[in-house]
Design an enzyme around this catalytic site. Sequence first.
Site, PDB file in Angstrom:
ATOM      1  N   SER A 269      81.482  57.163  77.162  1.00 17.11           N
ATOM      2  CA  SER A 269      81.807  55.993  76.332  1.00 17.11           C
ATOM      3  C   SER A 269      82.392  54.923  77.235  1.00 17.11           C
ATOM      4  O   SER A 269      82.699  55.171  78.396  1.00 17.11           O
ATOM      5  CB  SER A 269      82.845  56.362  75.274  1.00 17.11           C
ATOM      6  OG  SER A 269      84.140  56.444  75.862  1.00 17.11           O
ATOM      7  N   ASP A 270      82.560  53.719  76.717  1.00 12.65           N
ATOM      8  CA  ASP A 270      83.374  52.758  77.447  1.00 12.65           C
ATOM      9  C   ASP A 270      84.833  53.006  77.062  1.00 12.65           C
ATOM     10  O   ASP A 270      85.144  53.833  76.197  1.00 12.65           O
ATOM     11  CB  ASP A 270      82.932  51.313  77.185  1.00 12.65           C
ATOM     12  CG  ASP A 270      83.373  50.390  78.320  1.00 12.65           C
ATOM     13  OD1 ASP A 270      84.251  50.782  79.106  1.00 12.65           O
ATOM     14  OD2 ASP A 270      82.847  49.265  78.427  1.00 12.65           O
ATOM     15  N   TRP A 271      85.716  52.274  77.691  1.00 16.85           N
ATOM     16  CA  TRP A 271      87.161  52.465  77.537  1.00 16.85           C
ATOM     17  C   TRP A 271      87.558  52.371  76.053  1.00 16.85           C
ATOM     18  O   TRP A 271      87.494  51.302  75.450  1.00 16.85           O
ATOM     19  CB  TRP A 271      87.882  51.392  78.354  1.00 16.85           C
ATOM     20  CG  TRP A 271      89.355  51.559  78.421  1.00 16.85           C
ATOM     21  CD1 TRP A 271      90.254  51.177  77.471  1.00 16.85           C
ATOM     22  CD2 TRP A 271      90.110  52.157  79.468  1.00 16.85           C
ATOM     23  NE1 TRP A 271      91.515  51.499  77.869  1.00 16.85           N
ATOM     24  CE2 TRP A 271      91.465  52.096  79.103  1.00 16.85           C
ATOM     25  CE3 TRP A 271      89.772  52.747  80.691  1.00 16.85           C
ATOM     26  CZ2 TRP A 271      92.490  52.598  79.916  1.00 16.85           C
ATOM     27  CZ3 TRP A 271      90.789  53.232  81.487  1.00 16.85           C
ATOM     28  CH2 TRP A 271      92.122  53.160  81.098  1.00 16.85           C
ATOM     29  N   GLU A 272      87.930  53.497  75.497  1.00 20.98           N
ATOM     30  CA  GLU A 272      88.363  53.581  74.092  1.00 20.98           C
ATOM     31  C   GLU A 272      87.304  53.109  73.094  1.00 20.98           C
ATOM     32  O   GLU A 272      87.620  52.816  71.940  1.00 20.98           O
ATOM     33  CB  GLU A 272      89.669  52.801  73.873  1.00 20.98           C
ATOM     34  CG  GLU A 272      90.815  53.432  74.644  1.00 20.98           C
ATOM     35  CD  GLU A 272      92.188  52.858  74.332  1.00 20.98           C
ATOM     36  OE1 GLU A 272      92.256  51.786  73.722  1.00 20.98           O
ATOM     37  OE2 GLU A 272      93.187  53.502  74.709  1.00 20.98           O
ATOM     38  N   SER A 273      86.053  53.012  73.537  1.00 24.05           N
ATOM     39  CA  SER A 273      85.037  52.496  72.603  1.00 24.05           C
ATOM     40  C   SER A 273      84.742  53.497  71.486  1.00 24.05           C
ATOM     41  O   SER A 273      84.165  53.130  70.472  1.00 24.05           O
ATOM     42  CB  SER A 273      83.754  52.099  73.335  1.00 24.05           C
ATOM     43  OG  SER A 273      83.066  53.230  73.821  1.00 24.05           O
TER      44      SER A 273
END
Length: 741
Positions: A269-273
């Site tokens: 995932s992307d950062w906290e996505s």
Amino acid sequence: MTNIAMPAPVSAEEAQSQERVQTLLAQMGLDEKIGQMSQLQAGGGYVPDHIADAIRAGRVGSVLNEVDLDTINALQHIAVEESRLGIPLLVGRDVIHGFKTIFPIPLGQAASWNTELVEAAARISAAEAASCGINWTFAPMIDVSRDPRWGRVAESPGEDPVLGSAIGVAMVRGFQGSALQEVGAIAACAKHFAAYGAAESGRDYNTANVPENELRNVYLRPFKAAADAGVATFMTAFCEIDGVPATGNHWLLDDVLRQEWSYKGMVVSDWESVVEMSVHGYTHDDSEAAFAAVTAGVDMEMASSSYRDHVEHMVHSGAISLEHIDRMVGRILQLKFDLGLFENPYTHREDHAELLNRQHLKVAKDLATQSCVLLKNEQSTLPLSTTRLESVSLIGPLADDGYEQMGTWVFDGEAQHSVTVATALREVIGRTVEIRHLAGLETTRASSSDDFAEVRQVAAEVDVNILVLGEESFMSGEAHSRANIDLPGQQLELLEAVAAAGKPVVVIIMAGRPLTLDRVMPLADAVLYAWHPGSMGGPAIADLLLGLASPSGKLPVTFPRAVGQIPIYYAQKNTGRPPTDATCLHIDDVPAQAPQTSLGMASFHLDAGFRPLFPFGFGLSYAQFQYVKITTSHHHIALGEYVDISADVLNTGMHEGEEVVQLYVRDLVGSVTRPVRELKAFRRVRLRPGERQRISFRLHTDDLAFYDRNMQWVVEPGHFHAWIGGDSEASLQTEFEVRTA
Ligand code: BGC
């Protein structure tokens, strides 16, 4: 014809490594599996207790942002020696355009159109990062970017899917080397999947509204190319696509990526996505978000902890099957085996080349040299003739700023290793030419004109004025979008003050995006666009100014005249009312009380026309290139055949130079309309004065394929136009026909 790839046959080696994965999976508890799917933020050069405990308990598969070798080895030691199963860690970092040796920003690298150099730069970036224990970079970013307001255009390969694919694949090859377990190779990550570059109004993280056909024909193409090139990982985008956040988008991550493309690597995932899906309004809470991401196929969660907090329960309740989890964890373990981490979890500095060594800096200089785009050169102002030159000014906030020239996404590069234009010019001509250096403005944003009187005086006293203007590095990059993309602060006024002296004016622009330069261009005799050129920007620019190298960069993105033209890109659709110079009136030419029908009835802006300031592919040289004699090997070909399109390129100038020869094609009629031009191929050639070379591009009918209305990858028979030239407005044209048989 479709692009549904068949699953690749499994080699003996692959079978063996799959068996290792299965054996390990069989020993793992569910909590350890979920641990592998979790990536934690580390960093700071020490091992915090909570991270040490989590790794020891088998609750962490990867860390990001630690760059200290001893700390990384210590983290690996805990994972390998102190956790139950001894599974080493993936250690991730944003090595975007260099680690210690900083290369031009990716948009600048794309302007080189030199895939070999781009690959070499990624190879060096990987080697330097690997020497500190990093084994995974979150690059290349291959979002097609058609909006220069978007700060992340700096990080992208520009507006074109074919150029973007070529640059992305070169970076993947560079980072990953010929085998991931090689010393100095690291895993690459194709990001951000997908359509992140289409953020509305260029505001970062904004919604992307892209119809599926355009998504496939434009935005997904570089990702498909990266997948085919064997990129080890994918990262999901922050944005939603058609109402569904990319991180929970089953269609995108499973139907397209896994099924259609047969992609076997892991997805992060992307950062906290993952948890942001609740902020999007797609899920109620972290638990639902984790469910959406896991079922869509996001193997690893970056930064947030929804997998660790909720997935175990979902497996116990039967909402997610253990087989599904095993497939996800299997992909993570597979990457660790591929990287050779089980055999060699630790990094020994002595196995690696020195950081910032001469060869690294040479590639950084070569790439910076080839990424600079000469936009204007009236009366051959450049190159400067040192024999006749007695004094120059060097003015502007970026002439001597080693930090800002590195650009966005630099965490590990240091300003002290940058060579600025001021330093480089002094070194090359400082003994024979007087260099009068003054910033004029403290920063690119500064609004004080206190120093302008001195600037005026110096500008009048020297033979040539050289200005280094642009944007500071923070003005582009993630979350750094701009609504106004003029030169910031008082820089235009600074330029006006210099230009008023009447001496030749050379403007160098360092920026993370195309700026709107409509008011800058008339004030300068020569304009060299250097992007943010990285550590060796100064020496590269000095060589170009002095003619020790000839500019050869070409724009990877269209330059608008005004923000209101955005999106403006060369591969636009024709519309039912395409503009021409004749139909395109200017607001000032329209009489008062104009009748309704006097305005051309075409697709243009009354106050900006329809042309960009500079088209995609554009870039001048000190050489003069001319194109003649375009031919096709066949006037018609059948599906499955090829046609050779050729033209002569001549250097009619006095300087040797390199030219990026470009081939564009238009498919005149399609079951979905086709762009007015599409880049199909390009080649860098070097020509001495008077030299002529015949350049041939072989175009197979497969190169003409696109996704049709039914999302099938097809080649439609019909008539095609083709152009060969030095930019996307090339006029040397030929045509051919594709027939069914
Ligand atoms: C960015 C990614 C990056 C990640 C890790 C995110 O904010 O969108 O491109 O790789 O952070 O630093």
